[in-house]
Design an enzyme around this catalytic site. Structure first.
Site: not given
Length: 282
Positions: A42, A153
């Protein structure tokens, strides 16, 4: 000149430890040894975009960035943001069929017409909008209720998507047709047909950035909390801390919903078990 590819970038044990320690200290995500290849894959994309030749060089850039933007991008890259409308439907069925009527009756007796909910780890917004749909449907025609869903978030990119309230037809498939007509408005964005959440739905949801490891500027008591598929990233110590902080925020009779792969087994807590992934504060 040598071409830098994702597969050619090596993540040394030292750099992996540096990354995992930074991420753990910042937001509690536990990157154990089994996550090393995921971290490499990633973040290698980020290295390629920034033309960094090593992970050490990339990490130096992250640590020297005083704005914190590079650290946010790193966290975003390592987070899984899988979500959907009415995901894990048993939770919404429980709210509709077993919890909400009792909650409304109790509040009415107390002349308290506020409903307060927290979606902790809201990703791109489908979860809090789903909660709001259920609540708004329940109170329709029953007087003046004040419904607010706080949606937080750690991913700034996901929050930006959530705030737009725009979803393609595939994303809204789980929304029942009646609710789709009531709460989703056909819209065109960049030449594409999409559906936009209605003003009524948008007004019920408040989006905000929040790192769960930091102080919570949230006033209780809350009627229920969704923290689903978030705690799987944390070790038991961090999970226990979160669970007890959720307890403090919930009203008596309030509910904590966790993800399908999460359990409070092995964690010392005061919640009453209702059914898998559903816990009540007595």
């Amino acid at each position: 000149m040598e071409t830098l590819t994702i597969h050619s970038i090596e993540l040394t044990e030292r750099d992996f430890r540096k990354i995992s320690n930074l991420v753990y200290d910042h937001c509690g995500i536990n990157l154990h040894d089994g996550k090393k290849e995921l971290v490499r894959a990633r973040l290698a994309k980020r290295l390629r975009l920034g033309k960094f030749r090593t992970f050490s060089e990339y990490m130096q850039n992250v640590l020297e960035d005083k704005t914190g933007n590079e650290l946010s991008i790193l966290i975003d890259s390592l987070s899984t943001n899988l979500t959907s409308f009415f995901r894990e439907p048993q939770h919404f069925e429980f709210i509709q069929n077993k919890f909400l009527q009792l909650l409304l009756d109790r509040k009415r007796k107390l002349h308290n017409y506020k409903i307060r909910v927290w979606s902790a780890g809201c990703s791109s917004g489908e979860e809090p909008y789903s909660i709001a749909i259920v609540l708004l449907d329940a109170i329709q025609g029953r007087g003046r209720w004040d419904v607010k869903v706080l949606a937080t978030d750690i991913s700034t990119s996901m929050l930006e998507i959530a705030k737009t309230g725009l979803y393609d037809a595939e994303r809204v498939k789980p929304v029942p047709s009646l609710q789709k007509q009531k709460y989703l408005v056909p819209h065109r964005s960049n030449g594409q047909k999409v559906l936009e959440v209605s003003r009524q739905l948008r007004d019920a949801v408040i989006f905000s950035y929040l790192n769960l490891m930091n102080d919570w500027p949230i006033k209780g008591p809350l009627d229920f909390i969704f923290c689903r598929n978030v705690m799987i990233y944390f070790d038991k110590t961090t999970q226990a801390s979160l669970i007890n902080r959720f307890w403090d925020l919930l009203d008596s009779g309030g509910i904590l919903f966790t993800g399908h792969s999460e359990s409070l087994t092995g964690i010392e807590h005061k919640f009453k078990y209702i059914q898998p992934t559903i816990y009540m504060k007595p």
